[in-house]
Design a protein around this motif. Structure first.
Motif, PDB file in Angstrom:
ATOM      1  N   VAL A 122       0.785  -1.123   0.089  1.00  0.00           N
ATOM      2  CA  VAL A 122      -0.067  -0.269  -0.089  1.00  0.00           C
ATOM      3  C   VAL A 122       0.870   1.398   0.059  1.00  0.00           C
ATOM      4  O   VAL A 122       2.161   1.144   0.460  1.00  0.00           O
ATOM      5  CB  VAL A 122      -0.981   0.000   1.064  1.00  0.00           C
ATOM      6  N   GLU A 128      -1.475   4.635   6.264  1.00  0.00           N
ATOM      7  CA  GLU A 128      -2.996   4.365   6.934  1.00  0.00           C
ATOM      8  C   GLU A 128      -3.689   3.375   6.105  1.00  0.00           C
ATOM      9  O   GLU A 128      -4.710   2.940   6.578  1.00  0.00           O
ATOM     10  CB  GLU A 128      -3.747   5.930   6.623  1.00  0.00           C
ATOM     11  N   GLN A 129      -3.174   2.830   4.886  1.00  0.00           N
ATOM     12  CA  GLN A 129      -3.829   2.079   4.275  1.00  0.00           C
ATOM     13  C   GLN A 129      -3.849   0.805   4.836  1.00  0.00           C
ATOM     14  O   GLN A 129      -2.731   0.474   5.369  1.00  0.00           O
ATOM     15  CB  GLN A 129      -3.528   2.186   2.813  1.00  0.00           C
ATOM     16  N   ASN A 130      -4.569  -0.147   4.421  1.00  0.00           N
ATOM     17  CA  ASN A 130      -4.718  -1.406   5.214  1.00  0.00           C
ATOM     18  C   ASN A 130      -4.298  -2.674   4.256  1.00  0.00           C
ATOM     19  O   ASN A 130      -4.761  -2.517   3.026  1.00  0.00           O
ATOM     20  CB  ASN A 130      -5.734  -1.676   5.879  1.00  0.00           C
ATOM     21  N   THR A 131      -3.403  -3.605   4.468  1.00  0.00           N
ATOM     22  CA  THR A 131      -3.134  -4.844   3.620  1.00  0.00           C
ATOM     23  C   THR A 131      -3.913  -5.996   3.972  1.00  0.00           C
ATOM     24  O   THR A 131      -3.574  -7.044   3.049  1.00  0.00           O
ATOM     25  CB  THR A 131      -1.552  -4.951   3.521  1.00  0.00           C
ATOM     26  N   LYS A 160       4.761  -0.655   3.233  1.00  0.00           N
ATOM     27  CA  LYS A 160       3.820   0.458   2.970  1.00  0.00           C
ATOM     28  C   LYS A 160       4.575   1.449   2.905  1.00  0.00           C
ATOM     29  O   LYS A 160       5.231   2.411   3.722  1.00  0.00           O
ATOM     30  CB  LYS A 160       3.285   0.549   4.614  1.00  0.00           C
TER      31      LYS A 160
END
Length: 108
Positions: free
Chosen positions: A11, A15-18, A39
């Motif tokens: 990502v 803040e984004q999620n994998t 990330k």
């Protein structure tokens, strides 16, 4: 030779999620220990997950092609000038790139 399957989840921000990517890799059959996660922003080409895997000895890319059974006899003909390399490729059923990669690997 045993091959391992590795997965790569990435990502572009912290803040984004994998989670969905990781779950898809697990569903595909990738062992959880063979999943690499990064990330990082796309503008930064340094990938910590990839670098970490390389330091552990993980090899990426296609497995090397195996030499055909008739490699030695055909290459002897090439070396003696009996046949040309293009004919050797045809006789062994190899593509040009594979043929030259095998020769390069043979000389290393």
């Amino acid at each position: 030779m045993e091959y391992r399957v590795y997965g790569y989840a990435r990502v572009s921000s912290k803040e984004q999620n994998t989670d969905r990517q990781i779950q898809a890799l697990l569903d595909f059959g990738v062992d959880k220990h063979n999943i690499i996660v990064d990330k990082k922003s796309g503008k930064d080409m340094k990938r910590e997950g990839i670098d970490s895997a390389k330091q552990r000895g993980v090899k990426f890319g296609r497995p090397w092609a195996k030499k055909p059974d008739n490699w030695e006899s055909v290459m002897e003909k090439v070396n003696r000038g009996i046949i040309r390399p293009i004919d050797a490729m045809k006789e062994m059923g190899l593509k040009k790139g594979t043929y030259y990669n095998l020769i390069k690997r043979d000389s290393d």
